[in-house]
Design a protein around this motif. Structure first.
Motif, PDB file in Angstrom:
ATOM      1  N   LYS A   9       0.775  -1.824  -0.032  1.00 34.50           N
ATOM      2  CA  LYS A   9      -0.156  -0.078  -0.092  1.00 34.50           C
ATOM      3  C   LYS A   9       1.075   1.059  -0.017  1.00 34.50           C
ATOM      4  CE  LYS A   9      -0.886  -0.480   4.954  1.00 34.50           C
ATOM      5  NZ  LYS A   9      -1.208   0.532   6.205  1.00 34.50           N
ATOM      6  N   CYS A  10       0.327   2.350  -0.429  1.00 31.51           N
ATOM      7  CA  CYS A  10       1.355   3.600  -0.453  1.00 31.51           C
ATOM      8  C   CYS A  10       1.232   3.931   0.972  1.00 31.51           C
ATOM      9  CB  CYS A  10       0.624   4.650  -1.863  1.00 31.51           C
ATOM     10  SG  CYS A  10       1.361   6.181  -1.334  1.00 31.51           S
ATOM     11  N   PRO A  11       2.865   4.527   0.929  1.00 35.47           N
ATOM     12  CA  PRO A  11       3.059   4.590   2.312  1.00 35.47           C
ATOM     13  C   PRO A  11       2.349   6.295   2.711  1.00 35.47           C
ATOM     14  CG  PRO A  11       4.854   5.079   1.187  1.00 35.47           C
ATOM     15  CD  PRO A  11       3.543   4.452  -0.189  1.00 35.47           C
ATOM     16  N   VAL A  12       1.884   7.191   1.194  1.00 37.97           N
ATOM     17  CA  VAL A  12       1.272   8.175   1.636  1.00 37.97           C
ATOM     18  C   VAL A  12      -0.040   8.583   2.066  1.00 37.97           C
ATOM     19  CG1 VAL A  12       0.904  10.661   0.968  1.00 37.97           C
ATOM     20  CG2 VAL A  12       2.827   9.488  -0.491  1.00 37.97           C
ATOM     21  N   CYS A  13      -1.319   7.731   0.781  1.00 38.43           N
ATOM     22  CA  CYS A  13      -2.478   7.662   0.905  1.00 38.43           C
ATOM     23  C   CYS A  13      -3.126   6.274   1.096  1.00 38.43           C
ATOM     24  CB  CYS A  13      -3.077   7.962  -0.705  1.00 38.43           C
ATOM     25  SG  CYS A  13      -3.347   7.045  -1.391  1.00 38.43           S
ATOM     26  N   ASP A  14      -2.127   5.072   2.031  1.00 39.29           N
ATOM     27  CA  ASP A  14      -2.934   3.783   2.057  1.00 39.29           C
ATOM     28  C   ASP A  14      -3.488   3.402   1.134  1.00 39.29           C
ATOM     29  OD1 ASP A  14      -1.945   3.340   4.751  1.00 39.29           O
ATOM     30  OD2 ASP A  14      -3.705   3.434   5.895  1.00 39.29           O
ATOM     31  N   THR A  15      -3.568   3.463   0.178  1.00 39.40           N
ATOM     32  CA  THR A  15      -4.498   2.832  -1.182  1.00 39.40           C
ATOM     33  C   THR A  15      -3.155   2.120  -1.633  1.00 39.40           C
ATOM     34  OG1 THR A  15      -3.831   4.555  -2.789  1.00 39.40           O
ATOM     35  CG2 THR A  15      -6.111   4.881  -1.621  1.00 39.40           C
ATOM     36  N   GLU A  16      -3.870   1.239  -2.450  1.00 38.27           N
ATOM     37  CA  GLU A  16      -2.602  -0.145  -3.600  1.00 38.27           C
ATOM     38  C   GLU A  16      -2.012   0.467  -4.172  1.00 38.27           C
ATOM     39  OE1 GLU A  16      -3.386  -4.455  -5.692  1.00 38.27           O
ATOM     40  OE2 GLU A  16      -5.502  -2.838  -5.120  1.00 38.27           O
ATOM     41  N   LYS A  27       2.825   2.563  -7.431  1.00 35.98           N
ATOM     42  CA  LYS A  27       2.302   3.778  -8.318  1.00 35.98           C
ATOM     43  C   LYS A  27       1.387   3.577  -8.128  1.00 35.98           C
ATOM     44  CE  LYS A  27       0.224   6.563 -12.585  1.00 35.98           C
ATOM     45  NZ  LYS A  27      -0.961   5.489 -11.909  1.00 35.98           N
ATOM     46  N   CYS A  28       0.125   4.121  -6.676  1.00 39.21           N
ATOM     47  CA  CYS A  28      -1.097   4.255  -6.849  1.00 39.21           C
ATOM     48  C   CYS A  28      -1.867   4.820  -7.901  1.00 39.21           C
ATOM     49  CB  CYS A  28      -1.017   5.002  -5.438  1.00 39.21           C
ATOM     50  SG  CYS A  28      -1.135   6.474  -4.857  1.00 39.21           S
ATOM     51  N   ASP A  29      -3.603   4.898  -7.190  1.00 37.78           N
ATOM     52  CA  ASP A  29      -4.562   5.751  -8.116  1.00 37.78           C
ATOM     53  C   ASP A  29      -3.829   7.420  -7.738  1.00 37.78           C
ATOM     54  OD1 ASP A  29      -5.231   3.209  -9.498  1.00 37.78           O
ATOM     55  OD2 ASP A  29      -7.072   3.646  -7.722  1.00 37.78           O
ATOM     56  N   GLN A  30      -3.951   7.562  -6.868  1.00 37.59           N
ATOM     57  CA  GLN A  30      -3.600   9.207  -6.380  1.00 37.59           C
ATOM     58  C   GLN A  30      -2.660   9.544  -6.903  1.00 37.59           C
ATOM     59  OE1 GLN A  30      -6.228  10.383  -4.192  1.00 37.59           O
ATOM     60  NE2 GLN A  30      -6.795   8.724  -4.265  1.00 37.59           N
ATOM     61  N   ASN A  31      -1.438   8.444  -7.728  1.00 39.20           N
ATOM     62  CA  ASN A  31      -0.463   9.014  -8.784  1.00 39.20           C
ATOM     63  C   ASN A  31       0.843   9.391  -7.792  1.00 39.20           C
ATOM     64  OD1 ASN A  31      -0.861   8.848 -11.227  1.00 39.20           O
ATOM     65  ND2 ASN A  31      -2.055  10.675 -11.364  1.00 39.20           N
ATOM     66  N   HIS A  32       0.681   9.135  -6.610  1.00 42.41           N
ATOM     67  CA  HIS A  32       2.004   9.089  -5.521  1.00 42.41           C
ATOM     68  C   HIS A  32       2.953   7.708  -6.028  1.00 42.41           C
ATOM     69  CE1 HIS A  32      -0.705  10.347  -2.513  1.00 42.41           C
ATOM     70  NE2 HIS A  32      -0.528  11.319  -2.985  1.00 42.41           N
ATOM     71  N   ALA A  33       4.235   8.230  -6.327  1.00 43.70           N
ATOM     72  CA  ALA A  33       4.980   6.744  -7.197  1.00 43.70           C
ATOM     73  C   ALA A  33       6.405   7.465  -6.985  1.00 43.70           C
ATOM     74  CB  ALA A  33       5.000   7.435  -8.804  1.00 43.70           C
TER      75      ALA A  33
HETATM   76 ZN   LIG Z   1      -0.766   7.489  -2.836  1.00 44.86          ZN
END
Ligand SMILES: [Zn+2]
Ligand SMILES: C[S@@+](CC[C@H](N)C(=O)[O-])C[C@H]1O[C@@H](n2cnc3c(N)ncnc32)[C@H](O)[C@@H]1O
Length: 286
Positions: A9-16, A27-33
């Protein structure tokens, strides 16, 4: 091409977090890469969450550990871990889908586990807070995914892991419980009181006897399935002794005169004594 799903999971927003192979990033769906480094590892430790610039074991400790372990002194521990993991998955009649070495250092135990299990379908992960350790692991062992992260707040999704290994590393039982699947297993290797006792006798004026009951109680909803002691003596030459000292926290705590006494020794016989605990989710407490 569709990105590959991971159990991260993304360490910034917790999404997959997805793996985008062709771009070499996560990368997550919120574009944190998060880029994969050229050695192959990914750094998921956010800089504002670090307590120091380079947390975890230093380059010097990591290199000393690698040289010491390469001589086979802890091979019986690694062999027993592999036996234990095999026996567990045989007992539940499953092949692990995902397996994590938590606090993996430079990857000695995970590499030997992968070789011994021969489970081509298993996704293996190694996680450590030390970038030096993970860098070395990913340079040398391409068969696993290597991650820089904190064991106490890992980037693994809830109930995503079939197995977790922890060897001589700090661990948070409730975080392990969160990451483990319902029938997942935690294999934890911890030192017994007499581990490296002869070494401690030389370097410490007074030896503090640690209470190891914490490894058997305070399990945060996991339960002990079994505990096995592995004990044997090893003979160390001066060079081995220096490496052993450098790879443990002892080096930094010892007074200079005691360090000198130890470093003058030609050989020393030292007892290795560890326990391998097997822990499962407590029934009905997922
Ligand atoms: Zn994220
Ligand atoms: C004694 S070493 C054991 C390494 C490896 N398991 C082995 O036995 O070769 C402890 C490891 O835990 C790592 N570590 C310490 N604190 C950590 C944390 N909060 N999260 C992840 N790793 C951590 C250190 O960087 C180090 O690699």
């Amino acid at each position: 091409m569709k990105p590959k799903k991971s159990c991260l999971k993304c360490p910034v927003c917790d999404t997959e977090l997805y793996v985008v192979e062709q771009m070499n990033l996560y990368k997550c769906d919120q574009n944190h890469a998060f880029d994969r480094a050229k050695e192959g590892y990914v750094n998921l430790l956010l800089s504002h969450k670090k307590k120091s610039k380079n947390p975890g074991d230093s380059q010097e400790m990591v290199v000393s550990r690698q040289s010491f372990l390469a001589k086979g002194f802890y091979e019986p521990i690694s062999d027993e871990i592999n036996k234990t993991v095999k026996a567990y998955f045989k007992s539940v009649a499953k092949t692990p889908e995902t397996f994590l070495d938590l606090g993996c250092g430079e990857g000695y135990y995970l590499k030997r586990l992968i070789q011994s299990l021969e489970h081509a379908q298993t996704a293996y992960y190694g996680l450590d807070i030390s970038k030096s350790a993970v860098k070395l692991a990913s340079k040398n062992h391409k068969e696993a995914h290597w991650i820089v992260a904190n064991s106490f707040f890992t980037p693994f999704s809830d109930h995503s892991l079939s197995g977790i290994l922890s060897v001589f590393s700090p661990i948070d039982m409730s975080e392990c419980k969160r990451m483990l699947k319902e029938d997942g297993v935690l294999i934890r290797v911890f030192p017994e009181t007499n581990h490296l006792m002869q070494l401690k006798e030389v370097i410490y004026p007074e030896i503090k006897v640690k209470e190891y009951e914490q490894y058997l109680n305070d399990l945060e909803g996991l339960e002990v399935v079994s505990v096995k002691n592995v004990a044997y003596d090893i003979t160390l030459k001066n060079e081995d002794l220096v490496q052993l000292l450098l790879m443990t926290p002892h080096f930094w705590r010892v007074k200079e005169e005691n360090k000198i006494a130890l470093l003058k020794m030609d050989t020393i016989v030292v007892t290795v004594s560890v326990s391998i605990g097997v822990y499962q989710q407590s029934k009905g407490r997922l």
